[in-house]
Design a protein around this motif. Structure first.
Motif, short mmCIF file in Angstrom:
data_model
loop_
_atom_site.label_atom_id
_atom_site.label_comp_id
_atom_site.label_asym_id
_atom_site.label_seq_id
_atom_site.Cartn_x
_atom_site.Cartn_y
_atom_site.Cartn_z
N VAL A 110 0.84 -1.20 0.00
CA VAL A 110 0.00 0.00 0.00
C VAL A 110 0.88 1.25 0.00
N VAL A 125 -4.98 -2.62 -0.76
CA VAL A 125 -5.93 -1.92 0.11
C VAL A 125 -7.13 -2.82 0.41
N LEU A 128 -6.33 -5.35 3.10
CA LEU A 128 -6.33 -4.73 4.43
C LEU A 128 -7.76 -4.52 4.92
N LYS A 129 -8.65 -4.13 3.99
CA LYS A 129 -10.04 -3.92 4.38
C LYS A 129 -10.71 -5.23 4.79
N GLU A 132 -9.51 -5.94 8.21
CA GLU A 132 -10.26 -5.03 9.10
C GLU A 132 -11.66 -5.58 9.36
N ILE A 156 -15.42 1.15 14.58
CA ILE A 156 -14.29 1.99 14.97
C ILE A 156 -13.17 1.14 15.56
N ARG A 159 -11.29 -0.67 12.81
CA ARG A 159 -10.35 0.25 12.15
C ARG A 159 -9.19 0.59 13.06
N TYR A 160 -9.47 0.62 14.34
CA TYR A 160 -8.40 0.84 15.31
C TYR A 160 -7.37 -0.28 15.20
N ILE A 162 -6.76 -2.34 12.58
CA ILE A 162 -6.01 -2.36 11.31
C ILE A 162 -5.02 -1.20 11.28
N THR A 163 -5.40 -0.08 11.90
CA THR A 163 -4.46 1.04 12.03
C THR A 163 -3.27 0.62 12.89
N CYS A 166 -0.88 -1.68 10.92
CA CYS A 166 0.00 -0.95 10.01
C CYS A 166 1.06 -0.16 10.78
N MET B 174 -6.28 3.97 2.77
CA MET B 174 -7.42 3.07 2.65
C MET B 174 -8.72 3.86 2.59
N GLN B 184 -11.74 8.17 13.63
CA GLN B 184 -10.63 7.34 14.10
C GLN B 184 -9.65 8.14 14.93
N GLN B 188 -8.67 7.56 18.89
CA GLN B 188 -7.31 7.22 19.30
C GLN B 188 -6.72 8.26 20.24
#
Lengths: 193, 193
Positions: A110, A125, A128-129, A132, A156, A159-160, A162-163, A166, B174, B184, B188
Motif C-alpha cells: 500500500v 488496500v 487490508l479492508k 479489518e 471503529i 479500524r483501530y 487495522i491502524t 499498520c 485506505m 478514528q 485514538q
DNA sequence: TTATTTTTGTAATGATTGATACATAAATAG
DNA sequence: CTATTTATGTATCAATCATTACAAAAATAA
C-alpha cells in the motif's frame, strides 16, 4: 503427459519470489534478483509466468491473502475469537529480527504502490479492508455475547486494529525488540476489553 | 561573484524533488522524473548535487526533519502543548486526497528502504524516534502539571502516538475520507487524557 | 524408433537507468 | 576589451532493466 519435466514449479517460484518482494518491495526487486532467489532462468520464468514480474508479484500477494484467510477460518471455529486475534498481535513481539524488518507485505505494498500501479495498490488496500472486516466482525460477535465492556462502535474498533497493525509494522522496524513491542502491544490491546 | 547566474537553485530543486520522492519513493523515482519536475537538466543537476539522486533524496528528507523541528519549537512555546499535538493529528483528517495518498515521507522511507539502503533507512528511523521523543516529552510535562488522568507511562504513550502516526498514514490511503479519519483520530486521541 | 510436446538455459533484444564529458552560455574581474 | 569562472544543455556512457528468441534437453505418444 508429454514434455520435459518441470523443475521449477509455479508454487515454489512464487514462494521464493515472495520472500524477495517482501524484503525489497516491487520496484527495487529485479528479474535478476528473482532468478537468483528461485534458481529458475529467464526461460523457465517467462514460460511459467507469461505476465512476468508483475504476475509473480500478484501471486505472491495472493498467497498472503490466503494466509489471512486461513486465520479467518480458524477464527470462525474459535471459542474465544477475540483472544485469538489478541494472541496474533502478541505473537508479533517474539518474531525474529528479520521478520520485524520485513513488516507486512500487504501494508508495504500500500505504501509503495500508491502512485506506481493502481491495480496492485487497490488490491492491497482491499486485503487490508478484509482483515479489518474480520476484526470488526469478531468484535461485533463478542459484543453480542456481552463480553465487551467498551461502548465504542465495533466498526471503529476494527479500524483501530487495522491502524494498529499498520503502525506496528513500522514500530517493529524502529524497535525490533521483544520487550518494547510486548509492552506496546499489551497497551494497545487493552483498549479492546 | 563570477560565472553564469544560477537558474535552478538548490533549495528549489530539493523542494520539487521532494514532491516526487514523497509520491513515488526513492527507487521508483528516476533521474528523468526529477529533471522533468525540477526543470533542471543533467548538467545543472549534477553540478548542484555531486552526490546525485541519493544526495537530493537526503536533502528532501532533511527538509522534512526541519518541518518537524519547526513544530517542536512551536510546541515548546505553547501553553497547551498536548492540545497542539492533538490538533496536529486532527488536522490530518481534512487534508486533500492527494495528501492522504502521499502519507508521511519519513514513514514511507522506513518501509521502503529497510533492505535497500542502510543509511537512508537508519536516518528515517532516527527522525521518527525524534518525533516520538517530542510526543513523550510533551506528555511527561503535562503529567507533571497534573493534567493527565491516565496512569500509563509517558514513554508508552509516546510510542503509542508514533505508532498511531505510522498507522494513520496507511489508514488514510485506505480511507481518504474526512469523516472516517476524523472519527478514528478522535477515538485514538481519547486514550491520551 | 520417430514425432510431438514442454521445459530449460543462454544469448540477445531494445529501453531505461544513473552518471559523465564537454562545448557553450552568461556572468564578473581585471 | 580579454580572461576567468560558473551554470547550463546536450550528447553520450556503461550498466542494468524487463522481456523475447530460440535451440537444446527431456519427457511421452504413437
Amino acid at each position: 503427459m508429454r514434455g520435459r519435466p518441470t523443475v521449477y514449479e509455479d508454487a515454489n517460484i512464487v514462494k521464493k519470489a515472495q520472500e524477495v518482494f517482501w524484503q525489497k518491495g516491487y520496484s527495487a526487486t529485479s528479474l535478476s534478483d528473482l532468478q537468483k532467489a528461485t534458481g529458475a532462468g529467464a526461460g523457465s520464468f517467462y514460460n511459467t509466468f507469461k505476465g512476468g514480474k508483475k504476475e509473480v508479484f500478484q501471486k505472491a500477494i495472493e498467497e498472503r491473502r490466503l494466509a489471512f484467510d486461513t486465520f479467518k477460518t480458524e477464527l470462525s471455529k474459535s471459542e474465544s475469537p477475540l483472544e485469538l486475534i489478541k494472541d496474533f498481535f502478541r505473537s508479533i513481539a517474539s518474531s525474529e529480527e528479520n521478520e520485524h524488518l520485513k513488516g507486512c507485505i500487504i501494508a508495504n505494498t500500500v505504501v509503495e504502490m500508491t502512485f506506481i500501479d493502481e491495480n496492485l495498490e487497490a488490491n492491497a488496500v482491499q486485503i487490508l479492508k478484509e482483515v479489518e472486516q474480520m476484526f470488526t466482525q469478531a468484535i461485533k460477535n463478542e459484543k453480542l455475547k456481552g463480553n465487551l465492556k467498551t461502548q465504542t462502535d465495533p466498526e471503529i474498533l476494527g479500524r483501530y486494529l487495522i491502524t494498529f497493525w499498520c503502525g506496528l509494522n513500522t514500530l517493529r522496524r524502529m524497535y525490533p525488540d521483544k520487550n518494547v513491542l510486548k509492552n506496546q502491544i499489551e497497551m494497545q490491546l487493552a483498549v479492546i476489553s
